[in-house]
Write a protein that holds these residues in place. Structure first.
Motif, PDB file in Angstrom:
ATOM      1  N   HIS A 191       0.346  -4.247   0.051  1.00 26.19           N
ATOM      2  CA  HIS A 191      -0.642  -4.772   1.001  1.00 26.19           C
ATOM      3  C   HIS A 191      -1.572  -5.822   0.397  1.00 26.19           C
ATOM      4  O   HIS A 191      -2.718  -5.964   0.821  1.00 26.19           O
ATOM      5  CB  HIS A 191      -1.458  -3.637   1.618  1.00 26.19           C
ATOM      6  CG  HIS A 191      -0.619  -2.609   2.322  1.00 26.19           C
ATOM      7  ND1 HIS A 191       0.113  -2.899   3.452  1.00 26.19           N
ATOM      8  CD2 HIS A 191      -0.384  -1.304   2.027  1.00 26.19           C
ATOM      9  CE1 HIS A 191       0.758  -1.807   3.836  1.00 26.19           C
ATOM     10  NE2 HIS A 191       0.487  -0.838   2.995  1.00 26.19           N
ATOM     11  N   PHE A 192      -1.097  -6.544  -0.575  1.00 29.18           N
ATOM     12  CA  PHE A 192      -1.815  -7.724  -1.061  1.00 29.18           C
ATOM     13  C   PHE A 192      -0.812  -8.675  -1.693  1.00 29.18           C
ATOM     14  O   PHE A 192       0.272  -8.270  -2.121  1.00 29.18           O
ATOM     15  CB  PHE A 192      -2.928  -7.366  -2.063  1.00 29.18           C
ATOM     16  CG  PHE A 192      -2.456  -6.785  -3.375  1.00 29.18           C
ATOM     17  CD1 PHE A 192      -2.109  -7.598  -4.448  1.00 29.18           C
ATOM     18  CD2 PHE A 192      -2.369  -5.404  -3.542  1.00 29.18           C
ATOM     19  CE1 PHE A 192      -1.691  -7.062  -5.653  1.00 29.18           C
ATOM     20  CE2 PHE A 192      -1.945  -4.856  -4.742  1.00 29.18           C
ATOM     21  CZ  PHE A 192      -1.604  -5.681  -5.805  1.00 29.18           C
ATOM     22  N   VAL A 208      -5.506 -10.669   0.848  1.00 26.21           N
ATOM     23  CA  VAL A 208      -5.203  -9.541   1.744  1.00 26.21           C
ATOM     24  C   VAL A 208      -5.255 -10.040   3.185  1.00 26.21           C
ATOM     25  O   VAL A 208      -5.904 -11.047   3.481  1.00 26.21           O
ATOM     26  CB  VAL A 208      -6.208  -8.382   1.556  1.00 26.21           C
ATOM     27  CG1 VAL A 208      -6.210  -7.902   0.114  1.00 26.21           C
ATOM     28  CG2 VAL A 208      -7.607  -8.783   1.996  1.00 26.21           C
ATOM     29  N   HIS A 243      -9.838  -5.741   0.272  1.00 31.44           N
ATOM     30  CA  HIS A 243      -9.418  -4.865   1.356  1.00 31.44           C
ATOM     31  C   HIS A 243     -10.607  -4.433   2.219  1.00 31.44           C
ATOM     32  O   HIS A 243     -10.471  -4.323   3.452  1.00 31.44           O
ATOM     33  CB  HIS A 243      -8.705  -3.630   0.797  1.00 31.44           C
ATOM     34  CG  HIS A 243      -7.260  -3.866   0.512  1.00 31.44           C
ATOM     35  ND1 HIS A 243      -6.593  -3.265  -0.540  1.00 31.44           N
ATOM     36  CD2 HIS A 243      -6.337  -4.640   1.140  1.00 31.44           C
ATOM     37  CE1 HIS A 243      -5.324  -3.661  -0.544  1.00 31.44           C
ATOM     38  NE2 HIS A 243      -5.152  -4.497   0.460  1.00 31.44           N
TER      39      HIS A 243
END
Length: 260
Positions: A191-192, A208, A243
């Motif tokens: 997720h990055f 992100v 995030h």
């Protein structure tokens, strides 16, 4: 060939916008009246209307010779306005990142086969990125590009980059799409996205996603470091800050299921 077709293309664009403007002035209008108002032949007006109808911008009132605008223009305009709101929402979160680590923060989105910077807040260091709002960079060599492409299928990525030349900006830049596709699988899991000196020598970036209310990744927030200031031991701290920013902006846009 290009020189001979360009005036015709420009003329066609002008006709389309003249038709849209005329339709916007009243609820519905017939082909004859519209062609007279715009001083276009009835056949040409009808041809343009039928094309615009196929694209969803114009609707025909039953079988009658009346045409009206649909809400598709509103949809397109809403997407543009969404980015305006996005910059305002992201600014506060980007300032929080700057206060924490004092490194340059970007907000970017995909535009055709590139990323475009929508907003930027510089660090206070003398050594920093020479980027600017409105500048474009490749998708394949940027953290923002990678994290946004990770929300596409492999087929969509290949189609998007089909006509893109992979330029070797540094020794770390992907030379073709195959290693990029492999990296995007990792980006989906973690997720990055990262740019490890792939766009500029001596520069690292982490990005992100930001989601809209439908769960679509519409933009990304990134932080950029000269490699001499990047602390590998603090990498997870950097990612957590990003995030938090991505989650907060997404929630303000109506999305409450941020994956991290």
């Amino acid at each position: 060939m290009e020189k001979s077709t360009q005036p015709e293309a420009v003329s066609s664009v002008l006709k389309v916008f003249n038709i849209l403007s005329a339709l916007a002035e009243q609820k519905e209008i017939g082909v004859s009246e519209l062609s007279q108002r715009l001083m276009m032949s009835k056949a040409t007006t009808y041809r343009f209307l039928q094309t615009m109808k196929t694209l969803g911008f114009v609707e025909q009132e039953g079988e009658a010779d009346k045409y009206a605008l649909t809400l598709k223009l509103f949809e397109v305009g809403s997407k543009a306005l969404e980015h305006v709101d996005l910059v305002d929402l992201a600014n506060k979160e980007m300032l929080n990142i700057i206060k924490s680590i004092n490194e340059t923060v970007h907000l970017g989105a995909i535009d055709e086969e590139s990323i475009i910077y929508l907003h930027k807040i510089d660090s206070s260091y003398n050594l920093r990125m020479h980027s600017r709002v409105g500048r474009r960079n490749p998708l394949y060599s940027t953290a923002i590009g990678k994290v946004l492409m990770s929300h596409m299928s492999e087929e969509e990525v290949r189609s998007l980059l089909a006509g893109v030349e992979f330029k070797k900006h540094t020794e770390h830049t992907h030379e073709n799409i195959e290693p990029l596709i492999e990296e995007l699988n990792l980006v989906r899991e973690q997720h990055f996205g990262e740019d490890n000196e792939e766009q500029e020598p001596g520069l690292r970036c982490i990005a992100v996603p930001v989601y809209d209310r439908f769960g679509d990744a519409i933009a990304a927030i990134s932080v950029s470091f000269p490699t001499i200031r990047f602390d590998e031991e603090k990498k997870q701290e950097y990612i957590a800050l990003l995030h938090a920013a991505g989650r907060n902006v997404s929630e303000h846009l109506g999305y409450h299921s941020y994956p991290v």
